[in-house]
Design an enzyme around this catalytic site. Structure first.
Site, PDB file in Angstrom:
ATOM      1  N   HIS A  75      -0.090  -2.676   8.714  1.00 16.36           N
ATOM      2  CA  HIS A  75      -0.467  -1.267   8.883  1.00 16.36           C
ATOM      3  C   HIS A  75       0.325  -0.545   9.953  1.00 16.36           C
ATOM      4  CE1 HIS A  75      -2.758   2.457   8.975  1.00 16.36           C
ATOM      5  NE2 HIS A  75      -3.002   2.276  10.228  1.00 16.36           N
TER       6      HIS A  75
ATOM      7  N   ASN B 156      -5.357   1.266   3.827  1.00 13.08           N
ATOM      8  CA  ASN B 156      -6.106   2.513   3.914  1.00 13.08           C
ATOM      9  C   ASN B 156      -5.610   3.574   2.939  1.00 13.08           C
ATOM     10  OD1 ASN B 156      -3.899   2.159   5.826  1.00 13.08           O
ATOM     11  ND2 ASN B 156      -4.304   4.262   6.460  1.00 13.08           N
ATOM     12  N   HIS B 157      -4.408   3.380   2.334  1.00 13.82           N
ATOM     13  CA  HIS B 157      -3.902   4.353   1.361  1.00 13.82           C
ATOM     14  C   HIS B 157      -4.061   3.871  -0.084  1.00 13.82           C
ATOM     15  CE1 HIS B 157      -2.389   6.861   4.504  1.00 13.82           C
ATOM     16  NE2 HIS B 157      -1.627   5.900   4.992  1.00 13.82           N
TER      17      HIS B 157
ATOM     18  N   HIS C 257      -5.438  -5.432   7.850  1.00 15.39           N
ATOM     19  CA  HIS C 257      -4.747  -4.153   7.867  1.00 15.39           C
ATOM     20  C   HIS C 257      -5.424  -3.268   8.906  1.00 15.39           C
ATOM     21  CE1 HIS C 257      -1.920  -1.549   5.719  1.00 15.39           C
ATOM     22  NE2 HIS C 257      -2.767  -0.574   5.955  1.00 15.39           N
TER      23      HIS C 257
ATOM     24  N   GLU D 118       0.806  -1.230   0.000  1.00 15.20           N
ATOM     25  CA  GLU D 118       0.000   0.000   0.000  1.00 15.20           C
ATOM     26  C   GLU D 118       0.835   1.273   0.000  1.00 15.20           C
ATOM     27  OE1 GLU D 118      -2.372   1.452   3.078  1.00 15.20           O
ATOM     28  OE2 GLU D 118      -0.906   1.117   4.637  1.00 15.20           O
ATOM     29  N   ASN D 119       2.094   1.181   0.444  1.00 16.30           N
ATOM     30  CA  ASN D 119       2.899   2.405   0.522  1.00 16.30           C
ATOM     31  C   ASN D 119       4.200   2.326  -0.263  1.00 16.30           C
ATOM     32  OD1 ASN D 119       1.130   3.979   2.073  1.00 16.30           O
ATOM     33  ND2 ASN D 119       1.737   2.881   3.912  1.00 16.30           N
TER      34      ASN D 119
ATOM     35  N   HIS E 259       3.381  -1.144  10.984  1.00 15.03           N
ATOM     36  CA  HIS E 259       4.788  -1.027  10.551  1.00 15.03           C
ATOM     37  C   HIS E 259       5.818  -1.558  11.534  1.00 15.03           C
ATOM     38  CE1 HIS E 259       4.051   2.303   7.348  1.00 15.03           C
ATOM     39  NE2 HIS E 259       2.906   1.747   7.663  1.00 15.03           N
TER      40      HIS E 259
END
Ligand SMILES: [Fe+2]
Length: 228
Positions: A146, A37-38, A121, A9-10, A148
């Site tokens: 999520h 969420n991103h 997540h 996602e990132n 990290h």
């Protein structure tokens, strides 16, 4: 059995994912890419997700969110593996509670595969542990993402479902969860808008290796940390 799942996602400089980077992850060996969420931060990814069967977004991302929340991929030994992606509801803005749809989603996955992995997540440790317990005996693994920070609770539960509260982060650990520490601290201290930039130091690969049998029961789970 061998299959690689990446939460991506990132990967676009710490915020979201682009179609190009999604393809790059798949070419590099990821069988399925999950998101969070991103998901929709970057241009072009919504259209990409609408037609992708290997890059999935959380199943509770909302009725109008392009993409799917379930993928079925083939492991190296030919066994089908279902991968699910859900967003937690505590401290995250979700259109629909994961608890409302998780049973249906698992039933759907079971129609195609005995081996089922959920990327949950979520922000709260309690919710991630609760979801792992709720699914014990029904899926192969519940892998938290999520937050990290890799947690030290990798375990196989009594019903045969492997779980970890957070698989950790592949990225720069000399940071505040991937962001340059000075910028993250400045935003927290001053409450003024500060533009985040990804950090560069202390790059580490983190994740988990789950071993399971073809009937979907987990045999072991090991958290991994590799300096690069
Ligand atoms: Fe996230």
């Amino acid at each position: 059995m061998d299959l690689c799942i990446v939460n991506g996602e990132n990967v676009a400089d710490g915020a979201g994912i682009t179609p190009k980077l999604a393809d790059r992850l798949l070419r590099a060996g990821a069988d399925v890419v999950t998101l969070g969420n991103h998901t929709y931060r970057r241009d072009g990814i919504a259209d990409y997700l609408a037609t992708s069967d290997r890059v999935i977004r959380p199943a509770n991302a909302g009725r109008w969110a392009p993409g799917r929340g379930l993928a079925v991929a083939e492991a190296r030994n030919g066994a089908p593996v279902a991968v699910l992606n859900l967003l937690g509801s505590l401290f995250l803005d979700v259109p629909r509670s994961p608890w409302e749809i998780v049973d249906e989603l698992v039933d759907e996955a079971r129609r195609s595969a005995a081996v089922i992995v959920l990327d949950f997540h979520a922000e709260a440790t309690s919710e991630k542990i609760a979801m792992a317990r709720w699914l014990d005996g029904r899926v192969t693994a519940v892998i938290g993402t999520h937050t990290h920070v890799q947690t030290s609770d990798a375990r196989v539960q009594p019903g045969g479902t492997a779980a970890i509260t957070d698989a950790g982060m592949t990225g720069p650990h000399d940071s505040v969860i991937g962001v340059r520490a000075d910028l993250a601290i400045a935003r927290m201290r001053t409450r003024l808008p500060v533009r985040f930039e990804p950090a560069e130091g202390g790059v580490r690969i983190e994740g988990v290796v789950v071993e399971c049998s073809d009937d979907g029961r987990a045999r072991s789970i090991e958290a991994l940390r590799l300096d690069v």
